[in-house]
Design an enzyme around this catalytic site. Structure first.
Site, PDB file in Angstrom:
ATOM      1  N   ASP A  44       0.847  -1.193   0.000  1.00 26.05           N
ATOM      2  CA  ASP A  44       0.000   0.000   0.000  1.00 26.05           C
ATOM      3  C   ASP A  44       0.884   1.245   0.000  1.00 26.05           C
ATOM      4  O   ASP A  44       1.598   1.500   0.961  1.00 26.05           O
ATOM      5  CB  ASP A  44      -0.902   0.000   1.236  1.00 26.05           C
ATOM      6  CG  ASP A  44      -1.870   1.159   1.187  1.00 26.05           C
ATOM      7  OD1 ASP A  44      -2.841   1.086   0.409  1.00 26.05           O
ATOM      8  OD2 ASP A  44      -1.640   2.166   1.893  1.00 26.05           O
ATOM      9  N   TYR A  49       3.705   9.934   0.146  1.00 21.11           N
ATOM     10  CA  TYR A  49       4.702   9.323   1.045  1.00 21.11           C
ATOM     11  C   TYR A  49       6.120   9.596   0.535  1.00 21.11           C
ATOM     12  O   TYR A  49       7.091   9.444   1.267  1.00 21.11           O
ATOM     13  CB  TYR A  49       4.498   7.809   1.189  1.00 21.11           C
ATOM     14  CG  TYR A  49       3.118   7.365   1.639  1.00 21.11           C
ATOM     15  CD1 TYR A  49       2.230   8.259   2.231  1.00 21.11           C
ATOM     16  CD2 TYR A  49       2.695   6.048   1.468  1.00 21.11           C
ATOM     17  CE1 TYR A  49       0.961   7.858   2.630  1.00 21.11           C
ATOM     18  CE2 TYR A  49       1.425   5.639   1.873  1.00 21.11           C
ATOM     19  CZ  TYR A  49       0.562   6.546   2.442  1.00 21.11           C
ATOM     20  OH  TYR A  49      -0.686   6.136   2.823  1.00 21.11           O
ATOM     21  N   LYS A  74      -1.807   5.984  -4.383  1.00 22.02           N
ATOM     22  CA  LYS A  74      -2.870   6.968  -4.122  1.00 22.02           C
ATOM     23  C   LYS A  74      -2.550   8.326  -4.756  1.00 22.02           C
ATOM     24  O   LYS A  74      -1.395   8.777  -4.724  1.00 22.02           O
ATOM     25  CB  LYS A  74      -3.048   7.193  -2.612  1.00 22.02           C
ATOM     26  CG  LYS A  74      -3.257   5.925  -1.838  1.00 22.02           C
ATOM     27  CD  LYS A  74      -3.647   6.172  -0.394  1.00 22.02           C
ATOM     28  CE  LYS A  74      -3.540   4.891   0.394  1.00 22.02           C
ATOM     29  NZ  LYS A  74      -2.180   4.624   0.897  1.00 22.02           N
ATOM     30  N   HIS A 107      -6.820   9.904  -2.324  1.00 27.49           N
ATOM     31  CA  HIS A 107      -6.318   9.851  -0.949  1.00 27.49           C
ATOM     32  C   HIS A 107      -7.274  10.483   0.075  1.00 27.49           C
ATOM     33  O   HIS A 107      -7.416   9.987   1.191  1.00 27.49           O
ATOM     34  CB  HIS A 107      -4.941  10.524  -0.885  1.00 27.49           C
ATOM     35  CG  HIS A 107      -4.048   9.969   0.176  1.00 27.49           C
ATOM     36  ND1 HIS A 107      -2.703   9.749   0.004  1.00 27.49           N
ATOM     37  CD2 HIS A 107      -4.302   9.574   1.445  1.00 27.49           C
ATOM     38  CE1 HIS A 107      -2.175   9.248   1.103  1.00 27.49           C
ATOM     39  NE2 HIS A 107      -3.133   9.140   1.998  1.00 27.49           N
TER      40      HIS A 107
END
Ligand code: A2P
Length: 281
Positions: A44, A49, A74, A107
């Site tokens: 994931d 990130y 995402k 997201h």
């Protein structure tokens, strides 16, 4: 590993490896490679990130066939809208050095605290998700942090109902209304921060239940998600913990303990509310 089946018939491994907060480069490459080596087949990710390059390195270093992995990424909030979504999707593929994603998620919903026309913004973005899905660049599409009213507004006009809603979910943060809505509409729920970002591990009420089964609180939280039909996405950079979090198939939480865990009051969480946050745009 047990699989769940999404509303479009696609199989998804029941535990995903979370990658939030893992630094890019060697750290994320190593963590991903280790996760794959202990058996995880579901990763994931999130563009925000900032570690897609390292994750991609880890995937390739694992030597596993791409087809054997389920990779979710995402779309970040600053890339909302039809054209920007397509561009952001391509950028993620480029950083990962992959040809396709298994799943792409929005997201956060556009925040009603920021946008009067949040429904239109979500729909415009979703149209790009539908395009990517129809073109076969991604096998499943979904959302994160959507409450029932966000989902309802989207579903009313969408050609494809989201296949997944990824929400914050851990003991005391069960979001019953969203989970019930998703079950009714055959939307698979995934749990981000299934350990409450580590905070749950210190709670005596959870330690007591875990002790009855001779397991750690981390394993208890992960198994509790699974027994509720929800996909946990635990994150760790520690090999021992990566392994521990994956090995939850040798015990079953009894129904009365499930009831206790399902009805715990709020004992801490991120505090993020998709209707109120203005931080992320
Ligand atoms: P670390 O990455 O240093 O191992 P969540 O998945 O809810 O976001 O929680 C992630 C946090 O919990 C991280 O700080 C991670 O630390 C820690 N963590 C993950 N698995 C375990 C475990 N089995 N035991 C203790 N801490 C864990």
């Amino acid at each position: 590993m047990k699989q769940f089946i999404l509303r479009n018939g696609i199989s998804i491994p029941s535990i995903g490896f979370g990658t939030w907060k893992i630094p890019d480069g060697e750290a994320s490459a190593k963590a991903v490679q280790e996760a794959i080596s202990v058996g995880y087949r579901h990763l994931d990710l999130g563009a925000i990130y900032g570690n897609e390059t390292g994750v991609g390195l880890g995937i390739r270093a694992s030597g596993l066939d791409r087809e054997q992995l389920f990779v979710t990424d995402k779309l970040w909030n600053s890339d909302r809208g039809y054209n920007r979504t397509i561009e952001a999707f391509q950028k993620s593929l480029d950083l990962l050095k992959l040809d396709f994603l298994d799943m792409y998620l929005m997201h956060w919903p556009a925040s009603p605290a920021l946008y009067e026309n949040w429904q239109d913004i979500n729909l415009d973005t979703w149209r790009a998700f539908e395009y990517l899905y129809k073109q076969g660049y991604v096998k499943a599409i979904g959302v994160c942090n959507f409450f029932p009213h966000h989902l309802e507004a989207l579903i009313n006009d969408a050609a494809e109902t989201p296949m997944v809603d990824q929400i914050e979910y851990h003991p005391g943060q069960t979001q019953h209304e969203t989970v019930d809505f998703c079950k009714l509409h055959n939307i698979q729920v995934e749990a981000w921060s299934p350990l409450g970002s580590g905070k749950m591990l210190k709670k005596d009420c959870l330690k007591n239940v875990a002790a009855q089964y001779g397991v750690s609180v981390a394993r208890l939280c992960i198994k509790w998600c699974l027994q509720n039909g929800i996909i946990p996405l635990p994150k760790s950079v520690t090999l021992e913990r990566i392994c521990e979090n994956y090995n939850v198939f040798d015990f079953v939480i009894a129904e009365d303990d499930m009831n206790v865990l399902n009805n715990l009051p709020y004992i801490g969480g991120s505090g993020l509310n998709p209707d109120e946050i203005t931080l992320f745009g």
